[in-house]
Design an enzyme around this catalytic site. Structure first.
Site, mmCIF file in Angstrom:
data_model
loop_
_atom_site.group_PDB
_atom_site.id
_atom_site.type_symbol
_atom_site.label_atom_id
_atom_site.label_comp_id
_atom_site.label_asym_id
_atom_site.label_seq_id
_atom_site.Cartn_x
_atom_site.Cartn_y
_atom_site.Cartn_z
ATOM 1 N N ASP A 10 17.551 -36.350 18.333
ATOM 2 C CA ASP A 10 16.893 -36.453 17.034
ATOM 3 C C ASP A 10 17.939 -36.300 15.949
ATOM 4 O O ASP A 10 18.882 -35.532 16.079
ATOM 5 C CB ASP A 10 15.749 -35.445 16.890
ATOM 6 C CG ASP A 10 16.131 -34.017 17.206
ATOM 7 O OD1 ASP A 10 16.372 -33.235 16.262
ATOM 8 O OD2 ASP A 10 16.181 -33.669 18.400
ATOM 9 N N GLU B 212 7.764 -24.993 12.246
ATOM 10 C CA GLU B 212 8.529 -23.840 12.722
ATOM 11 C C GLU B 212 8.684 -22.838 11.601
ATOM 12 O O GLU B 212 8.017 -22.957 10.566
ATOM 13 C CB GLU B 212 9.892 -24.304 13.232
ATOM 14 C CG GLU B 212 10.673 -25.148 12.226
ATOM 15 C CD GLU B 212 11.972 -25.671 12.796
ATOM 16 O OE1 GLU B 212 12.909 -24.863 12.919
ATOM 17 O OE2 GLU B 212 12.047 -26.892 13.099
#
Length: 217
Positions: free
Chosen positions: A14, A105
């Site tokens: 990513d 997160e």
């Protein structure tokens, strides 16, 4: 997904603006088979490299998907999903596009409030709003990227998403270890912050054919 088994699974990564202009032919030559590209964050940020990263990956023969970095205390889940979808976060049934992903997160800018200053119930409500908007606009539920520690602490270990949302687990150790509540396995495992491919290193938990089916929906 034990470490020994991970080596035989399709490799991916990513990327975000930190990786800039990526040499996608080199990525393919190094064994990269899929990538998630950061498109947006909250309602204030767009990755300026997103178009060339996203198109470049596809041209080189990688499956590609877009992800949004959620900041729940900044605006509603629906508002952030709408911006994400306007700026690259969509999905189409072309056998090359992975489902949209939500990176959720600890708060990136406030270490004293890792849960974004929100209750578990409020965080679940925010994620439901984001997911509902993505589903309404694309026909796919988003992949959820998270850590077991954050998920089991901040949304109070909610099991509300595991049955319908694929898990992209962030754990940079030799094995996936503890999972966020509700999930029996990760679909994607982010196992390292650096490696042969630009950005974070990922593995698909299955075969190449299974990865293609995942893209197809």
């Amino acid at each position: 997904m034990p470490a020994a088994g991970a080596a035989a699974k399709p490799a991916g990564h990513d990327v975000s603006s930190h990786q800039g202009n990526v040499d996608w032919k080199a990525v393919r030559a190094e064994g990269g088979r899929f990538v998630y590209v950061k498109a947006t964050e909250s309602t204030w940020y767009r990755n300026p490299y997103f178009p060339r990263q996203y198109r470049g990956a596809r041209k080189a023969g990688l499956l590609h998907g877009a992800y949004h970095f959620g900041v729940p205390n900044a605006s509603s889940g629906r508002a952030q999903a709408r911006r994400f979808l306007r700026h690259g976060g969509g999905w189409k049934a072309d056998d090359w596009t992975l489902p949209p992903a939500l990176d959720i997160e600890r708060h990136p800018y406030d270490r004293e409030h890792p849960c974004h200053g929100m209750s578990g119930t409020a965080l679940v409500r925010w994620m439901r709003g984001f997911s509902a908007e993505v589903l309404r606009r694309t026909g796919r539920r988003p992949v959820i990227y998270t850590t077991a520690r954050w998920w089991n602490g901040c949304p109070d270990g909610s099991r509300a998403f595991a049955a319908t949302h694929p898990l992209w687990l962030a754990r940079r150790h030799g094995n996936p270890g503890e999972l966020p509540a509700g999930w029996a396995y990760p679909s994607i495992w982010q196992h390292a912050g650096a490696g042969a491919l630009p950005g974070d290193q990922d593995r698909w938990n299955g075969t190449a054919a299974g990865l293609r089916r995942f893209a197809r929906g």
